[in-house]
Design a protein around this motif. Structure first.
Motif, PDB file in Angstrom:
ATOM      1  N   SER A 103      41.928  38.359  49.800  1.00  0.00           N
ATOM      2  CA  SER A 103      41.052  39.531  49.752  1.00  0.00           C
ATOM      3  C   SER A 103      41.579  40.573  48.770  1.00  0.00           C
ATOM      4  CB  SER A 103      40.922  40.147  51.149  1.00  0.00           C
ATOM      5  OG  SER A 103      40.281  39.265  52.041  1.00  0.00           O
ATOM      6  N   PHE A 104      42.900  40.735  48.738  1.00  0.00           N
ATOM      7  CA  PHE A 104      43.484  41.700  47.809  1.00  0.00           C
ATOM      8  C   PHE A 104      43.259  41.255  46.365  1.00  0.00           C
ATOM      9  CE2 PHE A 104      47.025  43.364  45.251  1.00  0.00           C
ATOM     10  CZ  PHE A 104      46.908  44.729  45.499  1.00  0.00           C
ATOM     11  N   ASN A 105      43.470  39.977  46.084  1.00  0.00           N
ATOM     12  CA  ASN A 105      43.292  39.485  44.723  1.00  0.00           C
ATOM     13  C   ASN A 105      41.835  39.620  44.266  1.00  0.00           C
ATOM     14  OD1 ASN A 105      45.975  38.849  44.996  1.00  0.00           O
ATOM     15  ND2 ASN A 105      45.788  36.770  44.211  1.00  0.00           N
ATOM     16  N   GLN A 106      40.915  39.424  45.198  1.00  0.00           N
ATOM     17  CA  GLN A 106      39.513  39.651  44.857  1.00  0.00           C
ATOM     18  C   GLN A 106      39.281  41.120  44.516  1.00  0.00           C
ATOM     19  OE1 GLN A 106      37.707  38.109  48.460  1.00  0.00           O
ATOM     20  NE2 GLN A 106      37.133  36.176  47.459  1.00  0.00           N
ATOM     21  N   TYR A 107      39.903  42.003  45.272  1.00  0.00           N
ATOM     22  CA  TYR A 107      39.737  43.446  45.067  1.00  0.00           C
ATOM     23  C   TYR A 107      40.273  43.879  43.706  1.00  0.00           C
ATOM     24  CZ  TYR A 107      40.622  48.461  45.653  1.00  0.00           C
ATOM     25  OH  TYR A 107      40.681  49.819  45.464  1.00  0.00           O
ATOM     26  N   VAL A 108      41.459  43.360  43.315  1.00  0.00           N
ATOM     27  CA  VAL A 108      42.093  43.800  42.064  1.00  0.00           C
ATOM     28  C   VAL A 108      41.709  42.934  40.869  1.00  0.00           C
ATOM     29  CG1 VAL A 108      44.051  44.810  43.292  1.00  0.00           C
ATOM     30  CG2 VAL A 108      44.208  42.437  42.469  1.00  0.00           C
ATOM     31  N   LYS A 109      40.892  41.906  41.106  1.00  0.00           N
ATOM     32  CA  LYS A 109      40.445  40.988  40.049  1.00  0.00           C
ATOM     33  C   LYS A 109      41.610  40.180  39.454  1.00  0.00           C
ATOM     34  CE  LYS A 109      36.268  43.526  38.759  1.00  0.00           C
ATOM     35  NZ  LYS A 109      36.257  44.359  39.957  1.00  0.00           N
ATOM     36  N   ALA A 110      42.436  39.644  40.356  1.00  0.00           N
ATOM     37  CA  ALA A 110      43.514  38.726  39.962  1.00  0.00           C
ATOM     38  C   ALA A 110      43.125  37.310  40.373  1.00  0.00           C
ATOM     39  CB  ALA A 110      44.829  39.138  40.634  1.00  0.00           C
ATOM     40  N   GLU A 111      43.876  36.332  39.892  1.00  0.00           N
ATOM     41  CA  GLU A 111      43.582  34.942  40.231  1.00  0.00           C
ATOM     42  C   GLU A 111      43.745  34.706  41.730  1.00  0.00           C
ATOM     43  OE1 GLU A 111      45.531  31.936  38.054  1.00  0.00           O
ATOM     44  OE2 GLU A 111      45.065  32.773  36.084  1.00  0.00           O
ATOM     45  N   MET A 112      42.972  33.784  42.251  1.00  0.00           N
ATOM     46  CA  MET A 112      43.072  33.454  43.664  1.00  0.00           C
ATOM     47  C   MET A 112      44.401  32.762  43.956  1.00  0.00           C
ATOM     48  SD  MET A 112      40.510  34.573  45.385  1.00  0.00           S
ATOM     49  CE  MET A 112      40.849  36.038  44.375  1.00  0.00           C
ATOM     50  N   PRO A 113      45.007  33.066  45.117  1.00  0.00           N
ATOM     51  CA  PRO A 113      46.294  32.447  45.455  1.00  0.00           C
ATOM     52  C   PRO A 113      46.145  30.960  45.760  1.00  0.00           C
ATOM     53  CG  PRO A 113      45.446  33.686  47.326  1.00  0.00           C
ATOM     54  CD  PRO A 113      44.532  33.984  46.167  1.00  0.00           C
ATOM     55  N   ASP A 115      52.015  34.185  47.102  1.00  0.00           N
ATOM     56  CA  ASP A 115      51.293  34.145  45.838  1.00  0.00           C
ATOM     57  C   ASP A 115      52.215  34.681  44.744  1.00  0.00           C
ATOM     58  OD1 ASP A 115      49.191  33.964  43.969  1.00  0.00           O
ATOM     59  OD2 ASP A 115      48.653  36.068  44.300  1.00  0.00           O
ATOM     60  N   ILE A 116      52.258  33.986  43.632  1.00  0.00           N
ATOM     61  CA  ILE A 116      53.060  34.406  42.484  1.00  0.00           C
ATOM     62  C   ILE A 116      52.158  34.353  41.259  1.00  0.00           C
ATOM     63  CG2 ILE A 116      55.116  33.971  41.087  1.00  0.00           C
ATOM     64  CD1 ILE A 116      56.293  32.475  43.495  1.00  0.00           C
ATOM     65  N   GLY A 117      52.188  35.415  40.457  1.00  0.00           N
ATOM     66  CA  GLY A 117      51.319  35.431  39.286  1.00  0.00           C
ATOM     67  C   GLY A 117      51.740  36.474  38.285  1.00  0.00           C
ATOM     68  N   PHE A 118      50.984  36.560  37.211  1.00  0.00           N
ATOM     69  CA  PHE A 118      51.197  37.609  36.220  1.00  0.00           C
ATOM     70  C   PHE A 118      49.937  38.468  36.168  1.00  0.00           C
ATOM     71  CE2 PHE A 118      49.592  33.865  34.032  1.00  0.00           C
ATOM     72  CZ  PHE A 118      48.520  34.365  33.304  1.00  0.00           C
ATOM     73  N   GLY A 171      53.154  42.041  33.259  1.00  0.00           N
ATOM     74  CA  GLY A 171      54.111  41.958  34.346  1.00  0.00           C
ATOM     75  C   GLY A 171      53.831  40.781  35.264  1.00  0.00           C
ATOM     76  N   TYR A 172      54.670  40.661  36.287  1.00  0.00           N
ATOM     77  CA  TYR A 172      54.568  39.591  37.275  1.00  0.00           C
ATOM     78  C   TYR A 172      54.576  40.193  38.677  1.00  0.00           C
ATOM     79  CZ  TYR A 172      56.030  36.528  33.420  1.00  0.00           C
ATOM     80  OH  TYR A 172      56.131  35.862  32.222  1.00  0.00           O
ATOM     81  N   TYR A 173      54.114  39.409  39.645  1.00  0.00           N
ATOM     82  CA  TYR A 173      54.139  39.864  41.029  1.00  0.00           C
ATOM     83  C   TYR A 173      54.388  38.684  41.956  1.00  0.00           C
ATOM     84  CZ  TYR A 173      49.294  38.192  40.833  1.00  0.00           C
ATOM     85  OH  TYR A 173      48.175  37.423  40.643  1.00  0.00           O
ATOM     86  N   ILE A 174      54.957  39.022  43.099  1.00  0.00           N
ATOM     87  CA  ILE A 174      55.055  38.100  44.228  1.00  0.00           C
ATOM     88  C   ILE A 174      54.428  38.800  45.421  1.00  0.00           C
ATOM     89  CG2 ILE A 174      56.607  36.949  45.862  1.00  0.00           C
ATOM     90  CD1 ILE A 174      58.591  36.569  43.616  1.00  0.00           C
TER      91      ILE A 174
END
Length: 281
Positions: free
Chosen positions: A14-24, A30-33, A86-89
């Motif tokens: 739900s957070f990734n949908q909100y911020v327009k990031a790739e789905m986990p 979840d790890i991404g850039f 940047g990157y996130y976990i």
């Protein structure tokens, strides 16, 4: 969205949908850039999981990279003018709870105290993010290996925060001094409906998180913040006991203890004497 009550976001997806990031790829981690599509502005929101991120090319940071941390249901917000790298976990509360070696206090620092990385530190952290992301993107990634990367990163971060605590003395000295001023005047300023002073109370007054305050005070004084609070309670109680104007129970209530025996137990633990023995000596 009510501005007084930040929106709660349940789950990484739900957070990734909100911020327009790739789905986990997994519900727990979840790890991404950061993609160019990542939203640049958000009012306070409260994801129910931990977030660890490194951000490059932020405005007004003189080219330094920063790391940010937030814990479940801790409000986060941001407002930047242009996309950043940047990157996130992102990792669920259950994972951290079940792998206690990952429970580092800085995970709850929130937006109050980002980690400013030196160039060498940036290289170390970035490489760990890249290695963890490479594993995460593999068809049969290993959860144990991902958590090992997290553990390695967190150990480095803990060391880097010690460096930062030692370097940014002007800011930290001010916070430490403000804490002790609040502590030393606590009973003077809370005469009505007094309660025992707590780490959470002082952290809220200083607009920082309890863990951040605890780590800061321990680093600069060598003692836990709770020990300083207990010593202040005992010093105040000694003055009241010496005056012989109040019974031990009355003093306990004046200091915010709900039960006098709790006060007596603390007093003896710190001084080696009971309050009544101290009063009658």
């Amino acid at each position: 969205m009510n501005k007084h009550f930040p929106q709660k976001i349940q789950g990484i997806k739900s957070f990734n949908q909100y911020v327009k990031a790739e789905m986990p790829k997994h519900d727990w981690i979840d790890i991404g850039f950061y993609p160019d599509s990542f939203i640049l502005t958000s009012p306070p929101v409260c994801p129910n999981f931990y977030r660890i991120s490194i951000k490059f090319e932020l405005e007004d940071e003189d080219g330094r990279s920063l790391m940010f941390f937030s814990s479940p249901n801790q409000p986060i917000e941001w407002d930047v003018k242009k996309p950043f790298k940047g990157y996130y976990i992102q990792i669920t509360e259950d994972i951290i709870a079940n792998y206690q070696h990952l429970e580092y206090s800085f995970l709850t620092y929130g937006l109050h105290e980002p980690l400013y990385l030196e160039k060498e530190e940036e290289m170390i952290i970035t490489q760990i993010f890249k290695d963890a992301l490479r594993e995460y993107e593999s068809a049969d990634f290993s959860m144990n290996l991902l958590l090992a990367y997290c553990n390695l990163m967190f150990a480095h971060v803990s060391k880097f925060y010690e460096r930062q605590f030692g370097e940014r003395k002007e800011k930290y000295n001010r916070l430490v001094n403000d804490f002790f001023e609040l502590l030393n005047t606590y009973y003077n300023n809370n005469n009505q409906n007094v309660t025992q002073p707590t780490v959470t109370y002082f952290a809220k007054k200083l607009n920082i998180t309890p863990n951040y305050l605890s780590d800061l005070i321990r680093f600069h004084t060598g003692k836990p913040v709770l020990e300083h609070i207990h010593l202040q309670i005992i010093d105040t109680s000694k003055s009241l006991l010496k005056s012989n104007k109040h019974t031990v129970s009355e003093i306990a209530y004046k200091l915010g203890f709900e039960y006098p025996n709790y006060f007596s137990r603390l007093f003896k633990k710190v001084t080696g004497k009971s309050p009544s023995n101290f009063q009658n000596q």
